[in-house]
Design an enzyme around this catalytic site. Structure first.
Site, PDB file in Angstrom:
ATOM      1  N   ASP A 132       8.476  29.867 -21.662  1.00 48.08           N
ATOM      2  CA  ASP A 132       8.567  30.624 -20.408  1.00 48.08           C
ATOM      3  C   ASP A 132       9.226  31.981 -20.639  1.00 48.08           C
ATOM      4  O   ASP A 132      10.277  32.309 -20.094  1.00 48.08           O
ATOM      5  CB  ASP A 132       9.334  29.835 -19.346  1.00 48.08           C
ATOM      6  N   HIS A 172       4.273  28.794 -18.851  1.00 48.44           N
ATOM      7  CA  HIS A 172       3.877  30.160 -18.497  1.00 48.44           C
ATOM      8  C   HIS A 172       3.158  30.861 -19.637  1.00 48.44           C
ATOM      9  O   HIS A 172       2.669  31.971 -19.455  1.00 48.44           O
ATOM     10  CB  HIS A 172       5.104  30.984 -18.077  1.00 48.44           C
TER      11      HIS A 172
END
Length: 217
Positions: free
Chosen positions: A152, A185
């Site tokens: 992320d 992500h």
């Protein structure tokens, strides 16, 4: 990735990052999601890095291989000032990092010597100045001060490109002591969204952009 059995979490120093909610433009998000199935060939297959000329007027850090700690430190200071790394050097770092990561197995052991430390850090989410704050407080990455970042790296913050570029440069410098895992992500859709929100590959910023706030200890 598995930590060696002698890993003691009491040796790991923990940091809490405060993500700012400066998300990329909603239009970029919607457009990236809509184009999620687009399978264009990777840029690495079409760009001839050796033909990219570094202009004499370029005043940033200059990269030669093997990469050095001095270059990475110059890079972080250059990015801290919101200046652009030349696109040739960006491509070179991406290419070398890809070669390193492709050679890694899905799961591997990370040995930690008795009495040693191993710093595990969570989401950075585009908070470049928080990342620099971690290195200031916890020490510069080195064989004696290894790190693991748990994915992320992009989205939410305003400096996703700078975070990723710094981490990949660190990986090139310390392939056995700077570890990166993939978060939810790290995806093609998110890459497209961040690319549309930050069109300049070199990560340059316009004058007058908002000044980042340093993270609290």
């Amino acid at each position: 990735m598995r930590l060696a059995p002698n890993f003691n979490f009491s040796h790991a120093r923990r940091f809490r990052l405060r993500p700012r909610r400066g998300a990329p433009a909603a239009a970029a998000r919607a457009q990236a999601i809509e184009a999620g199935g687009d399978e264009a060939p990777p840029v690495s297959e079409s760009v001839h890095i050796e033909t990219i000329v570094v202009e004499d007027s370029y005043d940033g850090p200059r990269l030669s291989w093997p990469i050095t700690a001095e270059f990475v430190k110059e890079l972080t200071e250059h990015l801290r000032a919101q200046k652009a790394l030349h696109r040739r050097y960006v491509f070179e770092i991406l290419r070398e990092a890809e070669n390193i990561l492709k050679r890694l197995p899905s799961v591997f052991d990370v040995p930690i010597p008795p009495g040693g430390t191993f710093s595990v850090c969570g989401d950075t989410h585009g908070q470049f100045y928080d990342l620099l704050n971690i290195f200031t407080i916890n020490g510069w990455p080195s064989p004696e001060n290894p790190y693991l970042f748990n994915g992320d790296y992009v989205d939410r913050g305003s400096f996703s490109f700078e975070v990723v570029l710094t981490m990949l440069a660190m990986k090139c410098l310390l392939p056995d002591h700077f570890h990166l895992t993939r978060g939810n992500h790290e995806s093609k859709t998110m890459n497209k969204m961040c690319a549309r929100a930050t069109p300049d590959l070199a990560g340059s910023r316009r004058r007058g952009s908002r000044t980042p706030r340093p993270a609290r200890r």
